[in-house]
Motif scaffolding. Sequence first.
Motif, PDB file in Angstrom:
ATOM      1  N   ASN A  10      32.406  80.301  62.121  1.00  0.00           N
ATOM      2  CA  ASN A  10      33.312  79.422  61.404  1.00  0.00           C
ATOM      3  C   ASN A  10      34.111  80.277  60.415  1.00  0.00           C
ATOM      4  O   ASN A  10      33.572  81.173  59.791  1.00  0.00           O
ATOM      5  N   ARG A  42      22.838  80.555  57.206  1.00  0.00           N
ATOM      6  CA  ARG A  42      22.585  80.722  58.640  1.00  0.00           C
ATOM      7  C   ARG A  42      21.807  82.003  58.907  1.00  0.00           C
ATOM      8  O   ARG A  42      21.035  82.067  59.855  1.00  0.00           O
ATOM      9  N   VAL A  43      22.056  83.015  58.083  1.00  0.00           N
ATOM     10  CA  VAL A  43      21.381  84.311  58.220  1.00  0.00           C
ATOM     11  C   VAL A  43      21.045  84.818  56.830  1.00  0.00           C
ATOM     12  O   VAL A  43      21.856  84.699  55.909  1.00  0.00           O
ATOM     13  N   ASN A  62      17.113  84.107  60.793  1.00  0.00           N
ATOM     14  CA  ASN A  62      18.020  82.972  60.939  1.00  0.00           C
ATOM     15  C   ASN A  62      17.192  81.697  61.019  1.00  0.00           C
ATOM     16  O   ASN A  62      17.639  80.707  61.550  1.00  0.00           O
ATOM     17  N   GLY A 131      26.209  81.658  54.833  1.00  0.00           N
ATOM     18  CA  GLY A 131      26.102  80.254  55.203  1.00  0.00           C
ATOM     19  C   GLY A 131      27.372  79.702  55.739  1.00  0.00           C
ATOM     20  O   GLY A 131      28.418  80.269  55.704  1.00  0.00           O
TER      21      GLY A 131
END
Length: 131
Positions: A10, A42-43, A62, A131
Motif C-alpha cells: 500500500n 505488518r512487519v 509478520n 504498518g
Amino acid sequence: ASRNILTEINTAITVGMWQFTRDLTDASGTQNISHGMAVPPRVVLFLATAQDAGRVSIGFTNITLDYVLFRSATPDVWTDGLAASIRLSTVSGVTQYAGQVSAIDGTNITITWTRTGAPTGTAFVSWLALG
C-alpha cells in the motif's frame, strides 16, 4: 519462487522506531510494548544485544512467520532459527532468552518470552515497525 512485492505494498506506510529493555533474569512470561502507530504493524524488525559483546540478535516477524539470526557468546558462532524474533544466547541452546511476538494491534505488540537455563544481564532491543 520470488515475487514482486512492490505491487502488493500500500502506498500509505506507517513507520515507527522504538527501544525497550528486558531483564534476562525475569522468568518466562509476556511483555506488552506500546507503539501508538494507530494501525497494526505488518512487519516488525528487532535488533538486540545484551550487556556483553557476545550476545547479538537480528530478527523479524509478520505475526505468522518469525525468523532470527543470533550470535551466541559461547561458542562464538552465528545461528539462525524460526519460532522467535529475538534470541540472546550465552551458551547456544543451553542458556538463552527468546522472544516471539504473540499479538499485534493498533497500539501494542505483545512479546512472549521463554527463559532457558539461567541467563543474566539486560537485553537492549531496538525495533522498527512497518504498518
